[in-house]
Write a protein that holds these residues in place. Structure first.
Motif, PDB file in Angstrom:
ATOM      1  N   ILE A   8       0.859  -1.186   0.000  1.00  0.00           N
ATOM      2  CA  ILE A   8       0.000   0.000   0.000  1.00  0.00           C
ATOM      3  C   ILE A   8       0.896   1.236   0.000  1.00  0.00           C
ATOM      4  O   ILE A   8       1.570   1.532   0.981  1.00  0.00           O
ATOM      5  CB  ILE A   8      -0.944   0.018   1.214  1.00  0.00           C
ATOM      6  N   GLY A   9       0.915   1.930  -1.131  1.00  0.00           N
ATOM      7  CA  GLY A   9       1.772   3.100  -1.287  1.00  0.00           C
ATOM      8  C   GLY A   9       2.876   2.828  -2.291  1.00  0.00           C
ATOM      9  O   GLY A   9       3.516   1.772  -2.259  1.00  0.00           O
ATOM     10  N   SER A  10       3.127   3.790  -3.193  1.00  0.00           N
ATOM     11  CA  SER A  10       4.111   3.557  -4.258  1.00  0.00           C
ATOM     12  C   SER A  10       5.264   4.546  -4.221  1.00  0.00           C
ATOM     13  O   SER A  10       5.875   4.840  -5.248  1.00  0.00           O
ATOM     14  CB  SER A  10       3.432   3.637  -5.629  1.00  0.00           C
ATOM     15  N   GLY A  11       5.567   5.075  -3.027  1.00  0.00           N
ATOM     16  CA  GLY A  11       6.751   5.923  -2.895  1.00  0.00           C
ATOM     17  C   GLY A  11       8.008   5.081  -2.988  1.00  0.00           C
ATOM     18  O   GLY A  11       7.953   3.884  -3.298  1.00  0.00           O
ATOM     19  N   PRO A  12       9.180   5.671  -2.720  1.00  0.00           N
ATOM     20  CA  PRO A  12      10.433   4.908  -2.827  1.00  0.00           C
ATOM     21  C   PRO A  12      10.427   3.608  -2.036  1.00  0.00           C
ATOM     22  O   PRO A  12      10.962   2.594  -2.490  1.00  0.00           O
ATOM     23  CB  PRO A  12      11.470   5.897  -2.282  1.00  0.00           C
ATOM     24  N   GLY A  13       9.851   3.616  -0.844  1.00  0.00           N
ATOM     25  CA  GLY A  13       9.771   2.376  -0.069  1.00  0.00           C
ATOM     26  C   GLY A  13       8.827   1.382  -0.712  1.00  0.00           C
ATOM     27  O   GLY A  13       9.142   0.205  -0.891  1.00  0.00           O
ATOM     28  N   GLY A  14       7.643   1.849  -1.098  1.00  0.00           N
ATOM     29  CA  GLY A  14       6.623   0.971  -1.642  1.00  0.00           C
ATOM     30  C   GLY A  14       6.973   0.379  -2.984  1.00  0.00           C
ATOM     31  O   GLY A  14       6.851  -0.839  -3.192  1.00  0.00           O
ATOM     32  N   TYR A  15       7.420   1.208  -3.932  1.00  0.00           N
ATOM     33  CA  TYR A  15       7.680   0.647  -5.260  1.00  0.00           C
ATOM     34  C   TYR A  15       8.907  -0.248  -5.268  1.00  0.00           C
ATOM     35  O   TYR A  15       8.948  -1.259  -5.985  1.00  0.00           O
ATOM     36  CB  TYR A  15       7.725   1.739  -6.341  1.00  0.00           C
ATOM     37  N   VAL A  16       9.907   0.076  -4.436  1.00  0.00           N
ATOM     38  CA  VAL A  16      11.084  -0.802  -4.342  1.00  0.00           C
ATOM     39  C   VAL A  16      10.699  -2.122  -3.697  1.00  0.00           C
ATOM     40  O   VAL A  16      11.129  -3.196  -4.142  1.00  0.00           O
ATOM     41  CB  VAL A  16      12.220  -0.106  -3.558  1.00  0.00           C
ATOM     42  N   ALA A  17       9.870  -2.069  -2.656  1.00  0.00           N
ATOM     43  CA  ALA A  17       9.401  -3.294  -2.016  1.00  0.00           C
ATOM     44  C   ALA A  17       8.654  -4.167  -3.015  1.00  0.00           C
ATOM     45  O   ALA A  17       8.865  -5.386  -3.078  1.00  0.00           O
ATOM     46  CB  ALA A  17       8.502  -2.958  -0.824  1.00  0.00           C
ATOM     47  N   ALA A  18       7.783  -3.542  -3.807  1.00  0.00           N
ATOM     48  CA  ALA A  18       7.003  -4.303  -4.785  1.00  0.00           C
ATOM     49  C   ALA A  18       7.905  -4.957  -5.834  1.00  0.00           C
ATOM     50  O   ALA A  18       7.732  -6.138  -6.176  1.00  0.00           O
ATOM     51  CB  ALA A  18       5.980  -3.379  -5.454  1.00  0.00           C
ATOM     52  N   ILE A  19       8.874  -4.194  -6.324  1.00  0.00           N
ATOM     53  CA  ILE A  19       9.776  -4.742  -7.348  1.00  0.00           C
ATOM     54  C   ILE A  19      10.609  -5.879  -6.776  1.00  0.00           C
ATOM     55  O   ILE A  19      10.768  -6.929  -7.413  1.00  0.00           O
ATOM     56  CB  ILE A  19      10.679  -3.632  -7.924  1.00  0.00           C
ATOM     57  N   ARG A  20      11.134  -5.707  -5.562  1.00  0.00           N
ATOM     58  CA  ARG A  20      11.953  -6.776  -4.971  1.00  0.00           C
ATOM     59  C   ARG A  20      11.110  -8.017  -4.696  1.00  0.00           C
ATOM     60  O   ARG A  20      11.586  -9.143  -4.905  1.00  0.00           O
ATOM     61  CB  ARG A  20      12.611  -6.274  -3.676  1.00  0.00           C
ATOM     62  N   CYS A  21       9.871  -7.840  -4.246  1.00  0.00           N
ATOM     63  CA  CYS A  21       8.986  -8.991  -4.049  1.00  0.00           C
ATOM     64  C   CYS A  21       8.782  -9.739  -5.362  1.00  0.00           C
ATOM     65  O   CYS A  21       8.852 -10.976  -5.404  1.00  0.00           O
ATOM     66  CB  CYS A  21       7.635  -8.528  -3.498  1.00  0.00           C
ATOM     67  N   ALA A  22       8.528  -8.989  -6.423  1.00  0.00           N
ATOM     68  CA  ALA A  22       8.318  -9.618  -7.726  1.00  0.00           C
ATOM     69  C   ALA A  22       9.572 -10.344  -8.199  1.00  0.00           C
ATOM     70  O   ALA A  22       9.497 -11.444  -8.760  1.00  0.00           O
ATOM     71  CB  ALA A  22       7.895  -8.563  -8.746  1.00  0.00           C
ATOM     72  N   GLN A  23      10.749  -9.741  -7.979  1.00  0.00           N
ATOM     73  CA  GLN A  23      12.003 -10.394  -8.353  1.00  0.00           C
ATOM     74  C   GLN A  23      12.186 -11.727  -7.639  1.00  0.00           C
ATOM     75  O   GLN A  23      12.794 -12.654  -8.172  1.00  0.00           O
ATOM     76  CB  GLN A  23      13.190  -9.480  -8.025  1.00  0.00           C
ATOM     77  N   LEU A  24      11.651 -11.800  -6.422  1.00  0.00           N
ATOM     78  CA  LEU A  24      11.787 -13.014  -5.613  1.00  0.00           C
ATOM     79  C   LEU A  24      10.688 -14.036  -5.899  1.00  0.00           C
ATOM     80  O   LEU A  24      10.555 -15.026  -5.184  1.00  0.00           O
ATOM     81  CB  LEU A  24      11.794 -12.644  -4.125  1.00  0.00           C
ATOM     82  N   GLY A  25       9.910 -13.781  -6.937  1.00  0.00           N
ATOM     83  CA  GLY A  25       8.905 -14.751  -7.358  1.00  0.00           C
ATOM     84  C   GLY A  25       7.572 -14.656  -6.653  1.00  0.00           C
ATOM     85  O   GLY A  25       6.734 -15.557  -6.775  1.00  0.00           O
ATOM     86  N   LEU A  26       7.336 -13.576  -5.927  1.00  0.00           N
ATOM     87  CA  LEU A  26       6.077 -13.407  -5.208  1.00  0.00           C
ATOM     88  C   LEU A  26       5.063 -12.668  -6.088  1.00  0.00           C
ATOM     89  O   LEU A  26       5.409 -11.678  -6.745  1.00  0.00           O
ATOM     90  CB  LEU A  26       6.305 -12.622  -3.920  1.00  0.00           C
TER      91      LEU A  26
END
Length: 467
Positions: A8-26
């Protein structure tokens, strides 16, 4: 729709978290309240302010130093509308880049207000009033912060403004009264001072950038005073009123006297407060701290509810974009079963005035308070050949090292490109380098980074070469 992780939220914390989660196969989704990604930093914070800082610095140099360089200009002027338009273009390109990265990493995005129905169910309320329900195993709250205000000083967003409005003015202020001598205020204050505004800073503490090493604040005040900025330190603001196009700010002096400043704009820059409104935290049993509205988390950034994490400005620690990014990566890797690590003492702080200010590790004041025996070495940029060539003579680098082991405990600098140079200090301290270790590393000549080596030499038996 079922996800492994919803951010929830797409600032630097949010969008980086989302990208790293996706990289890890989530299987990952990101919910953003506003129409563009990037949060405060990309839309009304870090990126647009740096665009205006660079533009205003170009103008200031053209007006004050180009002639010395042998460059003559006639009829120099500011097209402020174009300056703001360029800033908006930079913002658009940067936020658009997040859209590309989400598509590249197969992250599903939702535009609307995300709130908890229960710990595994998120409701997205869209602008048209419709709702969509999502289910997930984990949630990362990354909703950031908003500008703080003073309870007795209402923000009208026209004459009494926050940093958000200061980035979108249609004119250069004649006299900007700045409440707060911290990072945000000084950066924006320096923008308008360079463009010809009179800027008066009213700060409650006895120094500007009070959370950083005291020597940095003293030097920065001296430099900004050359721009014509004036400082009222140790002064307590008591109110402000607007009459037509004039703002009157009242404050108490250190001696208890009452004074006033009149300007056409008043920028309130007294910090930021965590933004958790509308999340429905009460529906899952999470309460925010009474002051600051921050969410309490454990050492793994997990809230009191298992599977619900929080990062960035909504949790403890410095409100910095790169701190939020580090935490976003950290939480993604925790969810994936890895064992990441963050050294919070080595997250650098930066002020993007010119010269820039940067700091990492312990300040001299902290070492004294903790009873740590240390030694110090400093080197002024006026003794740097590279700085003389570029006419950037203000500032210095200071290194603090353990008196016994010589391990670097803190690095503090004010000078040209300090924001980039502080990375050398971070790397050195992450690997627990001694001051002498840095002195033994070759630094290209002539460069600004030689000042770091010289400061380390000064801390190592006073061996600096060029002073």
């Amino acid at each position: 729709m079922q996800y492994d992780v919803i951010v929830i939220g797409s600032g630097p914390g949010g969008y980086v978290a989302a990208i790293r989660c996706a990289q890890l196969g989530l299987k990952t989704a990101c919910i953003e309240k506003y129409s563009t990604f990037g949060g405060t930093c990309l839309n009304v914070g870090c990126i647009p302010s740096k665009a205006l800082l660079d533009s205003s610095e170009h103008y200031h140099n053209a007006a004050h130093t180009f002639k010395t360089h042998g460059i003559n200009l006639d009829n120099l002027s500011v097209d402020f509308t174009q300056m703001v338009n360029r800033k908006n273009e930079v913002v658009s390109q940067t936020t658009g880049g997040i859209t590309f990265l989400f598509k590249k990493n197969k992250i599903t995005s939702y535009q609307g207000l995300g709130s908890f129905k229960d710990k595994n169910t998120i409701v997205v309320k869209k602008e048209d009033g419709s709702e969509e329900t999502l289910t997930t195993k984990n949630v990362i709250i990354a909703t950031g912060s908003k500008p703080s205000s003073l309870p007795f000083l209402p923000i009208d967003k026209k004459r009494i403004i926050t940093s958000t409005e200061a980035l979108n003015l249609t004119e250069v202020p004649k006299h900007l009264v700045l409440i707060g001598g911290g990072v945000i205020g000084l950066e924006l204050g320096s923008v308008y001072a360079r463009l010809g505004a009179k800027v008066s800073v009213v700060e409650y503490m006895d120094s500007i950038i009070p959370t950083m090493d005291k020597g940095l604040g003293k030097e920065l005040q001296k430099v900004l005073s050359k721009l014509g900025m004036e400082f009222y330190l140790g002064h307590k603001v008591t109110g402000a009123k607007v009459e037509g196009e004039e703002v009157t700010v009242s404050f108490d002096t250190p001696k208890g006297e009452q004074k006033e400043l009149k300007g056409d704009y008043c920028l309130v820059a007294v910090g930021r407060v965590a933004y958790t409104d509308g999340l429905g935290l009460e529906n899952i049993g999470i309460t925010v701290e009474e002051r600051g509205k921050k969410i309490t988390v454990n050492e793994h950034l997990e809230t009191s509810v298992k599977g619900i994490y929080a990062i960035g400005d909504v949790v403890r620690g410095a409100m910095l974009a790169h701190k939020a990014e580090d935490e976003g990566t950290y939480v993604a890797e925790v969810i994936a079963g890895q064992k990441p690590h963050i050294n919070y003492n080595l997250i650098p702080g930066v002020v993007y005035t010119w010269p820039e200010v940067a700091s990492v590790g312990y300040t001299e004041e902290q070492l004294k308070a903790n009873g740590v025996k240390y030694k110090t070495g400093s080197f002024p940029f006026k003794a740097s050949g590279r700085a003389r060539a570029s006419m950037d003579l203000d500032g210095f680098v200071k290194v603090l090292a353990d008196a016994t082991t010589d391990e670097i405990l803190g690095m503090h600098m004010i000078g040209p490109r300090a924001a980039d140079m502080i990375a050398e200090g971070v790397v050195a301290m992450e690997y627990r380098a001694s001051a002498e270790d840095v002195t033994r590393m070759s630094h290209a000549h002539p460069t600004f980074t030689e000042a770091i080596r010289e400061a380390c030499l000064a801390a190592t038996e006073n061996r600096a070469i060029h002073i």
